[in-house]
Design an enzyme around this catalytic site. Sequence first.
Site, PDB file in Angstrom:
ATOM      1  N   GLU A   1      38.973  10.740-115.701  1.00  0.00           N
ATOM      2  CA  GLU A   1      39.862  11.484-116.585  1.00  0.00           C
ATOM      3  C   GLU A   1      41.333  11.173-116.348  1.00  0.00           C
ATOM      4  O   GLU A   1      42.213  11.902-116.783  1.00  0.00           O
ATOM      5  CB  GLU A   1      39.609  12.984-116.416  1.00  0.00           C
ATOM      6  CG  GLU A   1      38.144  13.331-116.596  1.00  0.00           C
ATOM      7  CD  GLU A   1      37.907  14.806-116.826  1.00  0.00           C
ATOM      8  OE1 GLU A   1      38.829  15.587-116.554  1.00  0.00           O
ATOM      9  OE2 GLU A   1      36.816  15.161-117.280  1.00  0.00           O
TER      10      GLU A   1
ATOM     11  N   LYS B   1      34.534  23.596-126.377  1.00  0.00           N
ATOM     12  CA  LYS B   1      34.192  22.170-126.469  1.00  0.00           C
ATOM     13  C   LYS B   1      33.283  22.002-127.678  1.00  0.00           C
ATOM     14  O   LYS B   1      32.175  22.540-127.694  1.00  0.00           O
ATOM     15  CB  LYS B   1      33.444  21.718-125.213  1.00  0.00           C
ATOM     16  CG  LYS B   1      34.266  21.759-123.938  1.00  0.00           C
ATOM     17  CD  LYS B   1      33.377  21.427-122.752  1.00  0.00           C
ATOM     18  CE  LYS B   1      34.179  21.243-121.475  1.00  0.00           C
ATOM     19  NZ  LYS B   1      33.300  21.143-120.291  1.00  0.00           N
TER      20      LYS B   1
END
Length: 434
Positions: free
Chosen positions: A210, A343
């Site tokens: 990430e 999400k």
Amino acid sequence: MSILKVHAREIFDSRGNPTVEVDLFTAKGLFRAAVPSGASTGIYEALELRDNDKTRYMGKGVSKAVEHINKTIAPALVSKKLNVVEQEKIDKLMIEMDGTENKSKFGANAILGVSLAVCKAGAVEKGVPLYRHIADLAGNAEVILPVPAFNVINGGSHAGNKLAMQEFMILPVGAENFREAMRIGAEVYHNLKNVIKEKYGKDATNVGDEGGFAPNILENKEALELLKNAIGKAGYSDKVVIGMDVAASEFYRSGKYDLDFKSPDDPSRYITPDELANLYKSFIRDYPVVSIEDPFDQDDWEAWQKFTASAGIQVVGDDLTVTNPKRIAKAVSEKSCNCLLLKVNQIGSVTESLQACKLAQSNGWGVMVSHRSGETEDTFIADLVVGLCTGQIKTVAPCRSERLAKYNQILRIEEELGSKAKFAGRSFRNPLAK
């Protein structure tokens, strides 16, 4: 305007795994959407359909999901001549055709790919920007630019170091606008790189899935110390606060927690939920920690409830709630947390994502929109976070272009809004409060 053609294909995400991309055509043109995927996934999430054919992509191919779109979903949507602005109708049709509780027939990745493409087409059909179309679908009269939560130190399942807790984030809440928040985030990130390099050597500044750093530290407190140091060096101690994603389900062991779970197993070092809660409280006392995500296991309801009642900060449910309205309703009634991590691929359609967001907001919760660790260049969630007015977005360090794509899109939106742009700032937990 009805859908003329839908075509799906396998593309690659930021980890080199296949994922689903959908092209949707109307008389106004081509609309393309790609689906992200997560590494640490909650057991209550909608099913991401993988081929499990070990001879191809280590079983991670998505050719079945692609085939479900091309052979079943596409012909149905084209023949029904539904207008692309009818998001809910189209999503409902796909969910009914799938017919399972967790989208396991077509795969949430198939349904979501089409759902995202429909949403993009609907915006152009209406002649408005995507964020405005999303705001309309959600019933929001205004739009708000979010505070970015930069995940700059990685541990847990995202990193090969000893660190148990998965993400350590910086939130530039004291910025005047989104562009300044980006600048602060980038400057702290570069200062952090130098701080880590000086203390642990150059190879400690390699980045994880990430874009964050994963220095080989064991103590979670050390990560907070590094952040505090970098924030101070950058000159932003008054403008930046800290958030964490513990992802505690990853190190939950029969009622207790193992903060050294990447070493050989040793039950004598496990700690109780109360001991873990006290550790968090020491972090809140000694550092500007304002938000903790997934502090306990996804089924340790009692620990969540006790902590949320006493911690006085934002407690974010991700694995606990998995963007699922049923889980959110339970967490609301049990007062388990006070913020939803949203999400889109956990629930698998735009309509259900909006419903989950509205359910959380109507119960006084905050909402943080989030990327997944396996991302693509698709920027849908940038428009989503602005349109839903959630005030906070997590799409990681200002590093790796699949992450920056989202931030850059929000910069463009801020520029387009001009003097009408509103930045959540210190009100990031409830930006719509009057």
